[in-house]
Design a protein around this motif. Structure first.
Motif, PDB file in Angstrom:
ATOM      1  N   GLU A   1       0.824  -1.213   0.000  1.00 25.79           N
ATOM      2  CA  GLU A   1       0.000   0.000   0.000  1.00 25.79           C
ATOM      3  C   GLU A   1       0.858   1.262   0.000  1.00 25.79           C
ATOM      4  N   ALA A   2       2.017   1.203   0.623  1.00 25.35           N
ATOM      5  CA  ALA A   2       2.919   2.365   0.601  1.00 25.35           C
ATOM      6  C   ALA A   2       3.348   2.672  -0.823  1.00 25.35           C
ATOM      7  N   ARG A   3       3.634   1.644  -1.611  1.00 24.66           N
ATOM      8  CA  ARG A   3       3.995   1.857  -3.017  1.00 24.66           C
ATOM      9  C   ARG A   3       2.807   2.367  -3.819  1.00 24.66           C
ATOM     10  N   LEU A   4       1.622   1.866  -3.521  1.00 22.04           N
ATOM     11  CA  LEU A   4       0.417   2.335  -4.210  1.00 22.04           C
ATOM     12  C   LEU A   4       0.207   3.824  -3.969  1.00 22.04           C
ATOM     13  N   ARG A   5       0.532   4.296  -2.766  1.00 18.58           N
ATOM     14  CA  ARG A   5       0.292   5.696  -2.417  1.00 18.58           C
ATOM     15  C   ARG A   5       1.293   6.661  -3.056  1.00 18.58           C
TER      16      ARG A   5
END
Length: 286
Positions: A38-42
């Protein structure tokens, strides 16, 4: 088909299925945490130039060093394809791709940072042990302008490179719902392998065809007769919601639990393909 050939073909199919299921239980891969995915998605912010730079940086942080990462200049595009190589022990290849570009409306999270930002996490999933296949992870430029990056990449492949490529796995528009497959535009053996892994993981998978919506980067490889599969998350409901190419394409449109389950499925699947992608196809009968 003569009965003897029919029986032989059925026996081959049963043996193949049994072998695939047994092999699936032995697949080894390493998952990035949900927080990491999710950190990469953000990190979706910025224009396409910034997204290209962000994707390259994420590959580097995932361990794809300067010797194995490159930017491929693409004719007709201002931005390159981003390519990360994970060498294998044979000359056989599996390509995993997703486009990183977006349209001007919305934030382009669903279409298609959802796919592009998974590439480094899939690299991490399979790098933990030696593989037979060389994996090539590609962030394609300018899909939204007509598959520009993927078409350039596929058309510049030599006949030898095409022959060595056992599969192309394409990710486009993930996280709106559980994983879907564009069945009419995917190789049947690749679909079967994905279904086997989904069953092992108890993760839902369905076939939802999007022929009337548009095209996707896997079709560039189909033009070279490379087996391909496109994984997405569009359903009639999510299509009717009018998210793609509108101001509604933002992080809040994502179903993050479904998104992480799609990552789990794809991580296992990409590792699994190393074991089964180059098994001989059934002989053609007439």
């Amino acid at each position: 088909m003569p009965q003897s050939r029919l029986c032989a073909a059925a026996a081959t199919a049963i043996l193949l299925h049994t072998w695939i299921v047994a092999t699936a239980e032995k697949v080894r891969f390493s998952l990035v945490s949900r927080e990491g995915v999710e950190a990469r998605l953000r990190k979706y912010t910025g224009d396409n130039k910034q997204r290209e730079a962000t994707l390259k940086q994420m590959f580097t942080e995932a361990g794809c060093d300067g010797q194995h990462i490159s930017e491929q200049p693409v004719k007709g595009s201002k931005l390159p394809n981003v390519i990360c190589f994970l060498p294998g022990s044979s000359d056989k290849v599996i390509i995993v791709g997703a486009h990183f570009d977006r349209v001007s409306e919305g934030d382009g999270v669903v279409d298609n940072w959802s796919g592009a930002s998974l590439l480094p996490s899939l690299y991490e999933a399979v790098k933990i042990e030696p593989r037979k296949h060389t994996y090539i992870f590609i962030g394609f430029t300018d899909e939204e302008k007509g598959l520009v990056g993927s078409r350039f990449y596929a058309r510049q492949m030599t006949k030898e490179q095409v022959a060595a490529t056992d599969a192309m796995v394409n990710m486009d528009t993930l996280g709106l719902a559980p994983s879907e497959v564009w069945a009419t535009h995917s190789d049947k053996r690749l679909i079967g392998a994905l279904a086997s892994i989904a069953k092992q993981l108890n993760v839902p998978i369905a076939g939802v065809n999007v022929d009337k919506i548009g095209s996707s980067d896997a079709e560039s490889f189909a033009e070279r007769n490379i087996p391909r599969i496109t994984v997405h998350s569009l359903t009639q409901e999510t299509w009717n919601a009018g998210i793609l190419h509108t101001s509604k394409d933002k992080l809040s449109a994502m179903r993050l639990e479904d998104y992480y389950q799609t990552y789990r499925l794809l991580a296992a699947y990409v590792a699994y393909l190393d074991q089964i992608a180059d098994i001989p196809q059934e002989p053609m009968t007439h």
